[in-house]
Design a protein around this motif. Structure first.
Motif, PDB file in Angstrom:
ATOM      1  N   ALA A  39      -0.935   0.245 -10.248  1.00  0.00           N
ATOM      2  CA  ALA A  39      -0.552   1.643 -10.059  1.00  0.00           C
ATOM      3  C   ALA A  39      -0.371   1.965  -8.586  1.00  0.00           C
ATOM      4  N   SER A  40      -1.211   1.402  -7.732  1.00  0.00           N
ATOM      5  CA  SER A  40      -1.081   1.662  -6.300  1.00  0.00           C
ATOM      6  C   SER A  40       0.194   1.058  -5.739  1.00  0.00           C
ATOM      7  N   GLU A  50       2.884   3.450  -6.454  1.00  0.00           N
ATOM      8  CA  GLU A  50       2.782   4.608  -5.592  1.00  0.00           C
ATOM      9  C   GLU A  50       3.353   4.341  -4.208  1.00  0.00           C
ATOM     10  N   LEU A  51       3.282   3.110  -3.767  1.00  0.00           N
ATOM     11  CA  LEU A  51       3.795   2.790  -2.439  1.00  0.00           C
ATOM     12  C   LEU A  51       5.299   3.046  -2.341  1.00  0.00           C
ATOM     13  N   GLY A  52       5.980   2.894  -3.472  1.00  0.00           N
ATOM     14  CA  GLY A  52       7.403   3.192  -3.495  1.00  0.00           C
ATOM     15  C   GLY A  52       8.259   2.208  -2.724  1.00  0.00           C
ATOM     16  N   ARG A  53       7.730   1.025  -2.503  1.00  0.00           N
ATOM     17  CA  ARG A  53       8.521   0.018  -1.805  1.00  0.00           C
ATOM     18  C   ARG A  53       8.086  -1.358  -2.268  1.00  0.00           C
ATOM     19  N   ASP A  95      -7.345  -4.444 -11.887  1.00  0.00           N
ATOM     20  CA  ASP A  95      -5.969  -4.929 -11.876  1.00  0.00           C
ATOM     21  C   ASP A  95      -4.974  -3.807 -12.184  1.00  0.00           C
ATOM     22  N   ASP A  96      -5.324  -2.926 -13.137  1.00  0.00           N
ATOM     23  CA  ASP A  96      -4.393  -1.849 -13.457  1.00  0.00           C
ATOM     24  C   ASP A  96      -4.330  -0.808 -12.353  1.00  0.00           C
TER      25      ASP A  96
END
Length: 227
Positions: free
Chosen positions: A208-209, A212-215, A203-204
């Motif tokens: 975090a992913s 990272e996607l930034g959207r 889950d963590d």
């Protein structure tokens, strides 16, 4: 009722936008829909080892029905407008711990299902209460492995993670981790024994992913529809 939704990628300007995919809890009614799901699933060759595949349609249909009715399994049906396009499955569920994830899309297309799959994963962690999502992929399915790793951020089991024992062991990078994160000769396919690769995401790691996607990816609503 929980539904997972995503908007599909935009079509060229001279075409109408594709309808979004929506996943809703699976039901066996009406019978025609149930028959369609069972038929499509039993025709999907990678789901079956040689012994079950060679046993014929009836044996495969019985295996699919057993999976759909397993009390440790949850299934969602995926729709695009009025078209049934696939299923999403969580099996071997241990509440508060983990489950095995599976999906089958009848058009065999993954690129336009990325957001749907990520929304499904988010539901599994946030509403389903899971700590880890796991998948097992035969080594002959390289494209699927790539999709899971690049689009959904699954890792090989031993990849870049701290060890509970020995605690001082250095994290292992992907090229080395994929050699050990597998079941040896787990499936016989077209007369050849293949390993299955073991991948997972916690889950963590999933949260975090997403950062990272930034959207922003549209949230899961109850019920919901894409736009």
């Amino acid at each position: 009722m929980t539904a997972v939704s995503t908007s599909s990628p935009k079509s060229p300007a001279d075409e109408a936008p594709a309808a979004p995919c929506v996943a809703i809890p699976f039901t066996a009614w009406p019978p025609e829909k149930f028959a369609t799901v069972v038929t499509k699933a039993q025709e999907f060759r990678p789901w079956f080892d040689d012994a079950l595949w060679d046993a014929g349609d009836l044996a495969r249909r019985e295996a699919v029905i057993a999976r759909l009715s397993d009390p440790a399994t949850r299934v969602w049906e995926v729709w695009r407008g009025s078209e049934l396009v696939g299923i999403l499955v969580l099996s071997a569920i241990v509440p508060g711990r983990d489950a095995l994830g599976h999906f089958l899309f009848f058009d065999r297309e993954l690129r336009d299902k990325r957001a749907l799959c990520r929304n499904f994963m988010r539901w599994a962690f946030e509403q389903g209460g899971l700590h880890v999502l796991r998948v097992e992929v035969p080594t002959f399915a390289a494209k699927l492995t790539g999709f899971l790793r690049k689009a959904l951020h699954f890792r090989f089991e031993a990849e870049r993670r701290p060890f509970s024992w020995p605690k001082d062991a250095a994290p292992i990078e992907a090229d080395a981790a994929k050699l050990g994160s597998r079941k040896h000769h787990a499936i016989r396919h077209n007369g050849v024994w293949y390993d299955t690769l073991l991948l997972s995401v916690t889950d963590d790691e999933f949260r975090a992913s997403e950062s990272e996607l930034g959207r922003s990816i549209s949230r899961i609503n109850e019920p919901t529809s894409g736009d």
